[in-house]
Design a protein around this motif. Sequence first.
Motif, mmCIF file in Angstrom:
data_model
loop_
_atom_site.group_PDB
_atom_site.id
_atom_site.type_symbol
_atom_site.label_atom_id
_atom_site.label_comp_id
_atom_site.label_asym_id
_atom_site.label_seq_id
_atom_site.Cartn_x
_atom_site.Cartn_y
_atom_site.Cartn_z
ATOM 1 N N ALA A 262 0.906 -1.241 -0.173
ATOM 2 C CA ALA A 262 0.095 -0.027 -0.055
ATOM 3 C C ALA A 262 0.705 1.240 -0.162
ATOM 4 C CB ALA A 262 -1.026 0.250 1.273
ATOM 5 N N LEU A 263 2.178 0.962 0.517
ATOM 6 C CA LEU A 263 3.045 2.176 0.470
ATOM 7 C C LEU A 263 3.217 2.832 -0.830
ATOM 8 C CD1 LEU A 263 5.489 1.341 3.333
ATOM 9 C CD2 LEU A 263 3.642 2.736 3.364
ATOM 10 N N GLY A 264 3.050 4.203 -1.368
ATOM 11 C CA GLY A 264 3.279 4.602 -2.693
ATOM 12 C C GLY A 264 1.933 4.396 -3.330
ATOM 13 N N GLY A 265 0.757 3.645 -2.818
ATOM 14 C CA GLY A 265 -0.493 3.233 -3.331
ATOM 15 C C GLY A 265 -1.363 4.397 -2.981
ATOM 16 N N ASP A 266 -2.439 3.458 -2.292
ATOM 17 C CA ASP A 266 -3.305 4.384 -1.291
ATOM 18 C C ASP A 266 -2.523 5.113 -0.111
ATOM 19 O OD1 ASP A 266 -5.243 3.312 -2.806
ATOM 20 O OD2 ASP A 266 -5.772 1.741 -1.281
ATOM 21 N N LEU A 267 -1.651 4.522 0.300
ATOM 22 C CA LEU A 267 -0.632 5.361 1.365
ATOM 23 C C LEU A 267 0.657 5.963 0.674
ATOM 24 C CD1 LEU A 267 -0.481 2.561 3.966
ATOM 25 C CD2 LEU A 267 -2.101 4.560 3.801
ATOM 26 N N THR A 268 1.031 7.146 1.193
ATOM 27 C CA THR A 268 2.265 7.741 0.875
ATOM 28 C C THR A 268 3.190 6.814 1.178
ATOM 29 O OG1 THR A 268 2.803 8.586 2.972
ATOM 30 C CG2 THR A 268 1.447 9.839 1.439
ATOM 31 N N GLU A 269 4.562 6.857 0.790
ATOM 32 C CA GLU A 269 5.710 5.915 1.109
ATOM 33 C C GLU A 269 5.916 6.081 2.559
ATOM 34 O OE1 GLU A 269 5.726 7.988 -1.669
ATOM 35 O OE2 GLU A 269 6.676 7.241 -3.142
ATOM 36 N N PHE A 270 5.621 6.981 3.375
ATOM 37 C CA PHE A 270 5.767 7.072 4.617
ATOM 38 C C PHE A 270 4.856 6.848 5.695
ATOM 39 C CE2 PHE A 270 5.220 11.520 2.816
ATOM 40 C CZ PHE A 270 4.015 11.893 3.658
ATOM 41 N N GLY A 271 3.663 6.273 5.032
ATOM 42 C CA GLY A 271 2.518 5.559 5.669
ATOM 43 C C GLY A 271 1.322 6.448 6.039
ATOM 44 N N ALA A 272 1.187 7.745 5.403
ATOM 45 C CA ALA A 272 -0.021 8.694 5.625
ATOM 46 C C ALA A 272 -1.042 8.038 4.657
ATOM 47 C CB ALA A 272 0.224 10.116 5.539
ATOM 48 N N ILE A 273 -2.030 8.384 4.923
ATOM 49 C CA ILE A 273 -3.291 8.210 3.858
ATOM 50 C C ILE A 273 -3.045 9.318 2.773
ATOM 51 C CG2 ILE A 273 -5.811 8.289 3.431
ATOM 52 C CD1 ILE A 273 -6.276 7.300 6.607
ATOM 53 N N LYS A 274 -2.978 8.743 1.598
ATOM 54 C CA LYS A 274 -2.837 9.713 0.543
ATOM 55 C C LYS A 274 -3.900 10.625 0.094
ATOM 56 C CE LYS A 274 0.208 8.366 -2.658
ATOM 57 N NZ LYS A 274 0.580 7.597 -3.920
ATOM 58 N N ALA A 275 -5.224 10.204 0.264
ATOM 59 C CA ALA A 275 -6.410 10.824 -0.272
ATOM 60 C C ALA A 275 -6.647 11.970 0.878
ATOM 61 C CB ALA A 275 -7.501 9.944 -0.451
ATOM 62 N N GLY A 276 -7.378 13.091 0.549
ATOM 63 C CA GLY A 276 -7.892 13.885 1.422
ATOM 64 C C GLY A 276 -9.062 13.326 2.132
ATOM 65 N N ASN A 277 -9.783 14.147 2.816
ATOM 66 C CA ASN A 277 -10.887 13.656 3.702
ATOM 67 C C ASN A 277 -12.052 13.959 2.921
ATOM 68 O OD1 ASN A 277 -11.215 16.263 3.814
ATOM 69 N ND2 ASN A 277 -11.493 16.286 6.213
ATOM 70 N N ALA A 278 -13.493 13.481 3.405
ATOM 71 C CA ALA A 278 -14.707 13.618 2.500
ATOM 72 C C ALA A 278 -14.796 15.142 2.209
ATOM 73 C CB ALA A 278 -15.931 12.837 3.342
ATOM 74 N N ASP A 279 -14.814 15.898 3.097
ATOM 75 C CA ASP A 279 -15.199 17.402 2.693
ATOM 76 C C ASP A 279 -14.327 18.152 2.107
ATOM 77 O OD1 ASP A 279 -13.599 18.083 4.705
ATOM 78 O OD2 ASP A 279 -15.399 18.806 6.023
ATOM 79 N N GLY A 280 -13.007 17.564 1.783
ATOM 80 C CA GLY A 280 -11.788 18.213 1.256
ATOM 81 C C GLY A 280 -10.978 19.440 2.101
ATOM 82 N N SER A 281 -11.593 19.248 3.616
ATOM 83 C CA SER A 281 -10.742 20.371 4.275
ATOM 84 C C SER A 281 -9.416 19.714 4.837
ATOM 85 C CB SER A 281 -11.653 20.339 5.679
ATOM 86 O OG SER A 281 -12.044 19.078 6.117
ATOM 87 N N ILE A 282 -9.194 18.529 4.527
ATOM 88 C CA ILE A 282 -7.815 18.072 4.380
ATOM 89 C C ILE A 282 -7.520 17.679 2.958
ATOM 90 C CG2 ILE A 282 -6.321 16.120 5.074
ATOM 91 C CD1 ILE A 282 -7.961 15.976 7.713
ATOM 92 N N PRO A 283 -6.413 18.194 2.353
ATOM 93 C CA PRO A 283 -6.246 17.782 0.879
ATOM 94 C C PRO A 283 -5.538 16.645 0.654
ATOM 95 C CG PRO A 283 -4.830 19.457 1.532
ATOM 96 C CD PRO A 283 -5.648 19.089 2.833
#
Length: 456
Positions: A31-52
């Motif tokens: 999942a690293l480099g896919g749905d997650l960044t290479e350092f493990g954060a969720i790559k997508a923003g949140n539902a309302d876009g307040s987190i990009p």
Amino acid sequence: MISKKVVAFGLLSLACASHAFAAVSSQEASALGGDLTEFGAIKAGNADGSIPPYTGGLIQVPAGMDVREAKWVDPYAGEKPLFRITSENMAKYADKISDGVKKLMLDNKDYYLDVYPTHRSLAYPDDFLKATVRNATSCHTTKDGLAVEDGCRGGIPFPIPKTGNEVMWNKMLANWGDQSWESKKVSMWMLNQDGKAVLTNLMHTITEKPYYQVQLGDRPENLYSRVIGYTEGPSRKAGEINGTNQFLDPLADPRKAWQYTTGQRRVKLAPEFSYDTPMAVLGGAMFYDELFLFDGTMDRFDFKLLGKKEMFINANNFNTTFNCKVDKLFVGHHVNPECERWELRRVWVVEATLKPGMRHANSKRMYYFDEDGYTAGLMDGWDQAGKLSRTGINYSLIAPDVKAQNGASFVVYNFNRGMLAFQSDLSTDPNSTMRYIKPLRESELSPEFVSSGGLR
């Protein structure tokens, strides 16, 4: 509310062997480099876009910025707050505010949170990202989570953490860069019960993270952090030198704190600089293990990973460090909220509870660390009576030209004593210097060499 999807991802299995925790599987690491960044954060923003979504961080360095020459530029200096949270409207945002920050607003009606747009601005070097992906399947904690293997150097050890200890190691091994860090004017302030700001210590410090200095051949592999501080004030303490070395296996190599005093003219070990020993230099307002929210060995608490949630924390905060000098920094009994920048972030949540038979002034702590960079975060602490007794805030900022994150300033509020302790690298002197410098040789960093006057 913590989303079910985030909780499902964050609440990973806590099963472990008695002496070592397993790394994640290859399937999980994919999942690293896919749905997650290479350092493990969720790559997508949140539902309302307040987190990009995360798109690689701030790659375009602001004009004139060169942190190696002490030239810092706030890329978001012109932004205005989206909204303000006060004691009157905080119920609307209660699930995104820590207990300690709520108490700050309730106890101080003039304290508020100005919430700015969220910028996932932290970029990382390619070598760091490659090492972090490697670590996901190869790096282990040992000794029931209290130590980390030497072979994890160069990247975050646990990009997909499964335990609270792993998150805390990610925090202590956060990437401040592979160069040394010089601060000409590190100031420590105590705000007493009367609201008076007292300068308790002024230092010139050299900080380095050998964990990331993999290009140097002379660093001990087990050493992950080193700080050397030269006291310049107050006058009665001028000339003292303090040093701290910390190791990946603190049971085999305990934290080494040493001190050189001008009166005795010799170096002595200072093992008392640890755990819940009150820092005398700050009037006892904070503990040694509250430096930068947590510092030291994890053996006195059980650290439980509760998952991820959205929280307001301080991030991209150039203002506290560079623009708020002491005449503006404090208002009433708290840091001036005009000096703070709050953003909505996804954070790892860790609950620390005191182990049976262990001694500590806190019975419980809660930690919140930004998923993009563990230097940004919050801490709450409860005393032995179960009363919320303290809260801490790290003021993190990015160094885009060296691709690192720095926590140059932090504050700890001691509610029981009505005091706060504040440390900053720049907030007292407009002429002070904070910069990255070329790493020194190992032989130049020993207590004997430093105390002889060889390094100033």
